[in-house]
Design a protein around this motif. Structure first.
Motif, PDB file in Angstrom:
ATOM      1  N   CYS A  27       3.597  11.886  -5.489  1.00 48.60           N
ATOM      2  CA  CYS A  27       3.988  10.542  -5.933  1.00 48.60           C
ATOM      3  C   CYS A  27       3.975   9.595  -4.739  1.00 48.60           C
ATOM      4  O   CYS A  27       3.838  10.022  -3.597  1.00 48.60           O
ATOM      5  CB  CYS A  27       5.392  10.579  -6.507  1.00 48.60           C
ATOM      6  N   ALA A  28       4.156   8.322  -5.011  1.00 52.36           N
ATOM      7  CA  ALA A  28       4.248   7.327  -3.942  1.00 52.36           C
ATOM      8  C   ALA A  28       5.549   7.563  -3.176  1.00 52.36           C
ATOM      9  O   ALA A  28       6.630   7.295  -3.684  1.00 52.36           O
ATOM     10  CB  ALA A  28       4.213   5.925  -4.531  1.00 52.36           C
ATOM     11  N   SER A  29       5.434   8.072  -1.960  1.00 49.61           N
ATOM     12  CA  SER A  29       6.624   8.373  -1.160  1.00 49.61           C
ATOM     13  C   SER A  29       6.676   7.576   0.139  1.00 49.61           C
ATOM     14  O   SER A  29       7.640   7.682   0.891  1.00 49.61           O
ATOM     15  CB  SER A  29       6.680   9.866  -0.853  1.00 49.61           C
ATOM     16  N   HIS A  30       5.641   6.791   0.407  1.00 47.40           N
ATOM     17  CA  HIS A  30       5.604   5.963   1.614  1.00 47.40           C
ATOM     18  C   HIS A  30       4.955   4.636   1.249  1.00 47.40           C
ATOM     19  O   HIS A  30       4.024   4.595   0.440  1.00 47.40           O
ATOM     20  CB  HIS A  30       4.796   6.664   2.717  1.00 47.40           C
ATOM     21  N   VAL A  31       5.450   3.545   1.856  1.00 47.76           N
ATOM     22  CA  VAL A  31       4.941   2.220   1.528  1.00 47.76           C
ATOM     23  C   VAL A  31       4.808   1.377   2.790  1.00 47.76           C
ATOM     24  O   VAL A  31       5.577   1.540   3.747  1.00 47.76           O
ATOM     25  CB  VAL A  31       5.855   1.505   0.489  1.00 47.76           C
ATOM     26  N   GLY A  32       3.801   0.509   2.790  1.00 45.46           N
ATOM     27  CA  GLY A  32       3.605  -0.453   3.859  1.00 45.46           C
ATOM     28  C   GLY A  32       3.105  -1.760   3.272  1.00 45.46           C
ATOM     29  O   GLY A  32       2.863  -1.862   2.069  1.00 45.46           O
ATOM     30  N   VAL A  53       0.861  -1.179   0.000  1.00 48.51           N
ATOM     31  CA  VAL A  53       0.000   0.000   0.000  1.00 48.51           C
ATOM     32  C   VAL A  53       0.900   1.232   0.000  1.00 48.51           C
ATOM     33  O   VAL A  53       1.892   1.291   0.733  1.00 48.51           O
ATOM     34  CB  VAL A  53      -0.988   0.002   1.180  1.00 48.51           C
ATOM     35  N   PHE A  54       0.558   2.188  -0.849  1.00 47.71           N
ATOM     36  CA  PHE A  54       1.393   3.368  -1.065  1.00 47.71           C
ATOM     37  C   PHE A  54       0.645   4.634  -0.695  1.00 47.71           C
ATOM     38  O   PHE A  54      -0.575   4.730  -0.866  1.00 47.71           O
ATOM     39  CB  PHE A  54       1.825   3.437  -2.535  1.00 47.71           C
ATOM     40  N   PHE A  55       1.421   5.605  -0.245  1.00 46.98           N
ATOM     41  CA  PHE A  55       0.872   6.879   0.204  1.00 46.98           C
ATOM     42  C   PHE A  55       1.743   8.004  -0.331  1.00 46.98           C
ATOM     43  O   PHE A  55       2.942   7.824  -0.546  1.00 46.98           O
ATOM     44  CB  PHE A  55       0.845   6.915   1.735  1.00 46.98           C
ATOM     45  N   HIS A  56       1.130   9.169  -0.559  1.00 52.70           N
ATOM     46  CA  HIS A  56       1.905  10.341  -0.988  1.00 52.70           C
ATOM     47  C   HIS A  56       2.007  11.296   0.206  1.00 52.70           C
ATOM     48  O   HIS A  56       1.165  12.140   0.418  1.00 52.70           O
ATOM     49  CB  HIS A  56       1.301  11.012  -2.231  1.00 52.70           C
ATOM     50  N   THR A  57       3.066  11.108   0.977  1.00 50.94           N
ATOM     51  CA  THR A  57       3.245  11.871   2.210  1.00 50.94           C
ATOM     52  C   THR A  57       4.092  13.114   2.018  1.00 50.94           C
ATOM     53  O   THR A  57       3.918  14.093   2.735  1.00 50.94           O
ATOM     54  CB  THR A  57       3.891  10.997   3.298  1.00 50.94           C
TER      55      THR A  57
END
Length: 148
Positions: free
Chosen positions: A107-112, A99-103
């Protein structure tokens, strides 16, 4: 007789192709589930920028480490991971999906790693932890999901 032999060979071929696909799918599911379990063992480990070991993880370092231990090598950064895999909708998430987040950007800058029950494990400034996908902050910055 010739028709019977050909029909039997075709049937057996289709059976074994289907069987090998099932094993391939199982193996892929297996490493994703393993990676999810591995990451959860590190809940409480502190955040370390650039960290990819049990002494400290950043977000992509945790994902990279967990998948590598499970037998699958992924790229090292969240952005590179996002460019790989198959897109999965939020409602079709399975254990081990990313799962990706734009922190910090659009763009996708965080992943879990999705662990089921609408939760994911990740490393943030608070260290390795489990959060809900419904958390107002994570819901707002959700960017997308991938199946590796």
């Amino acid at each position: 007789m010739k028709r019977f032999v050909i029909t039997t060979l075709v049937t057996l071929s289709l059976f074994f192709v289907g069987f090998s696909e099932t094993n391939h799918t199982y193996a892929a599911t297996n490493y994703r589930v393993k990676a999810s379990a591995i990451a959860q063992k590190y809940v409480g480990v502190p955040y370390r920028w650039g960290g990819s070991s049990p002494s400290g993880f950043d977000c992509s370092g945790l994902v990279y480490y967990s998948f590598k231990k499970a037998g699958k090598t992924l790229p090292r950064t969240a952005g590179e991971m996002y460019r790989r895999g198959t897109t999965v909708s939020k409602r079709n998430l399975r254990v081990g999906d990313l799962v990706f987040f734009h922190t910090t950007s659009k763009c996708a800058s965080h992943v879990g790693i999705y662990i089921g029950a609408n939760k994911f494990v990740h490393s943030s400034s608070k260290g390795v932890r489990i959060d809900s996908m419904s958390n107002p902050y994570w819901s707002k910055v959700y960017h997308g999901s991938k199946r590796m």
